[in-house]
Design an enzyme around this catalytic site. Sequence first.
Site, PDB file in Angstrom:
ATOM      1  N   VAL A  26       0.835  -1.199   0.000  1.00  0.00           N
ATOM      2  CA  VAL A  26       0.000   0.000   0.000  1.00  0.00           C
ATOM      3  C   VAL A  26       0.875   1.257   0.000  1.00  0.00           C
ATOM      4  O   VAL A  26       0.588   2.233  -0.699  1.00  0.00           O
ATOM      5  CB  VAL A  26      -0.962   0.010   1.205  1.00  0.00           C
ATOM      6  CG1 VAL A  26      -1.741   1.315   1.270  1.00  0.00           C
ATOM      7  CG2 VAL A  26      -1.942  -1.161   1.130  1.00  0.00           C
ATOM      8  N   ASN A  46      12.361  -0.219   6.287  1.00  0.00           N
ATOM      9  CA  ASN A  46      13.508  -1.075   6.634  1.00  0.00           C
ATOM     10  C   ASN A  46      13.616  -2.280   5.705  1.00  0.00           C
ATOM     11  O   ASN A  46      14.527  -3.093   5.860  1.00  0.00           O
ATOM     12  CB  ASN A  46      13.439  -1.517   8.092  1.00  0.00           C
ATOM     13  CG  ASN A  46      12.271  -2.441   8.384  1.00  0.00           C
ATOM     14  OD1 ASN A  46      11.441  -2.727   7.510  1.00  0.00           O
ATOM     15  ND2 ASN A  46      12.178  -2.905   9.621  1.00  0.00           N
ATOM     16  N   ASP A  70      14.721   1.643  10.190  1.00  0.00           N
ATOM     17  CA  ASP A  70      13.749   0.968  11.029  1.00  0.00           C
ATOM     18  C   ASP A  70      13.082   2.013  11.915  1.00  0.00           C
ATOM     19  O   ASP A  70      13.750   2.689  12.701  1.00  0.00           O
ATOM     20  CB  ASP A  70      14.456  -0.080  11.892  1.00  0.00           C
ATOM     21  CG  ASP A  70      13.495  -0.922  12.714  1.00  0.00           C
ATOM     22  OD1 ASP A  70      12.380  -0.457  13.013  1.00  0.00           O
ATOM     23  OD2 ASP A  70      13.878  -2.054  13.074  1.00  0.00           O
ATOM     24  N   LEU A  90       2.593   3.713   7.967  1.00  0.00           N
ATOM     25  CA  LEU A  90       2.144   2.432   7.426  1.00  0.00           C
ATOM     26  C   LEU A  90       3.147   1.337   7.711  1.00  0.00           C
ATOM     27  O   LEU A  90       3.061   0.241   7.155  1.00  0.00           O
ATOM     28  CB  LEU A  90       1.927   2.514   5.907  1.00  0.00           C
ATOM     29  CG  LEU A  90       0.714   3.270   5.372  1.00  0.00           C
ATOM     30  CD1 LEU A  90       0.921   4.766   5.405  1.00  0.00           C
ATOM     31  CD2 LEU A  90       0.412   2.831   3.933  1.00  0.00           C
ATOM     32  N   ALA A 131      -2.172   4.294   9.733  1.00  0.00           N
ATOM     33  CA  ALA A 131      -2.821   3.220   8.986  1.00  0.00           C
ATOM     34  C   ALA A 131      -3.114   2.090   9.963  1.00  0.00           C
ATOM     35  O   ALA A 131      -2.270   1.239  10.223  1.00  0.00           O
ATOM     36  CB  ALA A 131      -1.928   2.735   7.854  1.00  0.00           C
ATOM     37  N   TYR A 162      -0.559  -8.479  16.011  1.00  0.00           N
ATOM     38  CA  TYR A 162      -0.962  -7.464  15.039  1.00  0.00           C
ATOM     39  C   TYR A 162      -2.169  -6.678  15.537  1.00  0.00           C
ATOM     40  O   TYR A 162      -2.169  -5.445  15.545  1.00  0.00           O
ATOM     41  CB  TYR A 162      -1.271  -8.129  13.702  1.00  0.00           C
ATOM     42  CG  TYR A 162      -1.611  -7.172  12.583  1.00  0.00           C
ATOM     43  CD1 TYR A 162      -0.684  -6.227  12.149  1.00  0.00           C
ATOM     44  CD2 TYR A 162      -2.842  -7.231  11.940  1.00  0.00           C
ATOM     45  CE1 TYR A 162      -0.985  -5.349  11.109  1.00  0.00           C
ATOM     46  CE2 TYR A 162      -3.154  -6.368  10.905  1.00  0.00           C
ATOM     47  CZ  TYR A 162      -2.225  -5.421  10.488  1.00  0.00           C
ATOM     48  OH  TYR A 162      -2.533  -4.556   9.462  1.00  0.00           O
ATOM     49  N   LYS A 166      -2.009  -2.605  16.696  1.00  0.00           N
ATOM     50  CA  LYS A 166      -2.793  -1.551  16.060  1.00  0.00           C
ATOM     51  C   LYS A 166      -3.751  -0.892  17.046  1.00  0.00           C
ATOM     52  O   LYS A 166      -3.988   0.327  16.984  1.00  0.00           O
ATOM     53  CB  LYS A 166      -3.558  -2.117  14.867  1.00  0.00           C
ATOM     54  CG  LYS A 166      -2.670  -2.539  13.700  1.00  0.00           C
ATOM     55  CD  LYS A 166      -1.933  -1.365  13.080  1.00  0.00           C
ATOM     56  CE  LYS A 166      -1.217  -1.747  11.803  1.00  0.00           C
ATOM     57  NZ  LYS A 166      -0.493  -0.606  11.196  1.00  0.00           N
ATOM     58  N   TYR A 176      -2.001  11.452  21.907  1.00  0.00           N
ATOM     59  CA  TYR A 176      -1.195  12.564  21.409  1.00  0.00           C
ATOM     60  C   TYR A 176      -2.084  13.713  20.947  1.00  0.00           C
ATOM     61  O   TYR A 176      -1.740  14.894  21.099  1.00  0.00           O
ATOM     62  CB  TYR A 176      -0.288  12.107  20.262  1.00  0.00           C
ATOM     63  CG  TYR A 176       1.132  11.831  20.694  1.00  0.00           C
ATOM     64  CD1 TYR A 176       2.163  12.698  20.352  1.00  0.00           C
ATOM     65  CD2 TYR A 176       1.442  10.700  21.443  1.00  0.00           C
ATOM     66  CE1 TYR A 176       3.475  12.453  20.740  1.00  0.00           C
ATOM     67  CE2 TYR A 176       2.749  10.446  21.845  1.00  0.00           C
ATOM     68  CZ  TYR A 176       3.755  11.324  21.495  1.00  0.00           C
ATOM     69  OH  TYR A 176       5.046  11.085  21.895  1.00  0.00           O
TER      70      TYR A 176
END
Length: 343
Positions: A26, A46, A70, A90, A131, A162, A166, A176
């Site tokens: 993407v 990376n 990274d 992303l 994302a 994962y 997220k 933030y």
Amino acid sequence: MSKGAGSNRTGRSSRSAVVFGGAGFVGSHLCEALLADGTAVVCVDNLVTGSLDNIEHLHREARFRVVEHDITEPLPRSITRADPGQVFHLASAASPDDYHRLPLETLHAGAVGTERALELAREHRARFLLASTSEVYGDPLVSPQSESYHGNVNPTGPRSVYDEAKRYAEALTAAYRRTHGVDTAIARIFNTYGPRMRRDDGRMIPNFVCQALEGRSLTVTGSGLQTRSVCHVDDTVAGLLALIRSAHPGPVNIGNPDERTVLEIARAVAEVVGCDLTVAPCPPVEDDPQRRCPDITVARTALGWSPTVDLADGLTRTVRWFADTAPSSRPNPNTVFTGAAGG
């Protein structure tokens, strides 16, 4: 603010952008779209799951620069001096094969990586876009999934590295915004497909396409009746751009509400390739969502965005790309690519 506006609500120019994960599937399409719109782009990756091949055609652009880095490590001056008006995060493994192989790296990208990207946006008063993913909904108990649904996620299961990375990234982004006043947006991206997916990605559509082109049976996990709503990458990128050019904080679902069973998608791939559908059943995957369908009311009303590429057309473009470019995806001599399911 119109979609084509050249500034965000902080007053900063959006003619420059940093894209973390810009050499990924993407991310590379996003870099391409930003450049086409006149935005200077610093692509940071990376290359663990991304590839320089995805962005090779962009190197002739004077406004495009690549930094191999990274995101979980301190950002070098080659990134911070870019003075971006937009920051896109992303950078993460996204396929189950990748995040199962890289569990700690995936968690670090969601935690440390998100904070580094947010700090860059904070320092430069840039608009920040995270994302995120439909996986924050887990195996949903309601369908379609709207942004107000808080999900049904197993926090210690195999997919948790994962899902929870997220979910934490979303929480950090919201914090933030509240604490430091960073201009943030959260996009929840649903299953996306198209050219530049890796053939060994492990996800449904590249698996199906490569198997069909090679004359093999298509591997379908579980009953095949679980549903997915797949969105062509061009539509996904258009949604991300519509969001960052707005003042909306998100979360906003970016996906195609055309819900299909996995078997229906397998059949559509076989039709495009021009081969008979044969299925190789596989055991069900632990915590595999049984329903996946976005409610995109917010995207439609707040962003004026909705997908335009239908499944037949999107699969035709994708199959053609794999047939033309993937070395191990050359068509079986007995298979004729017809594009029968769309132009």
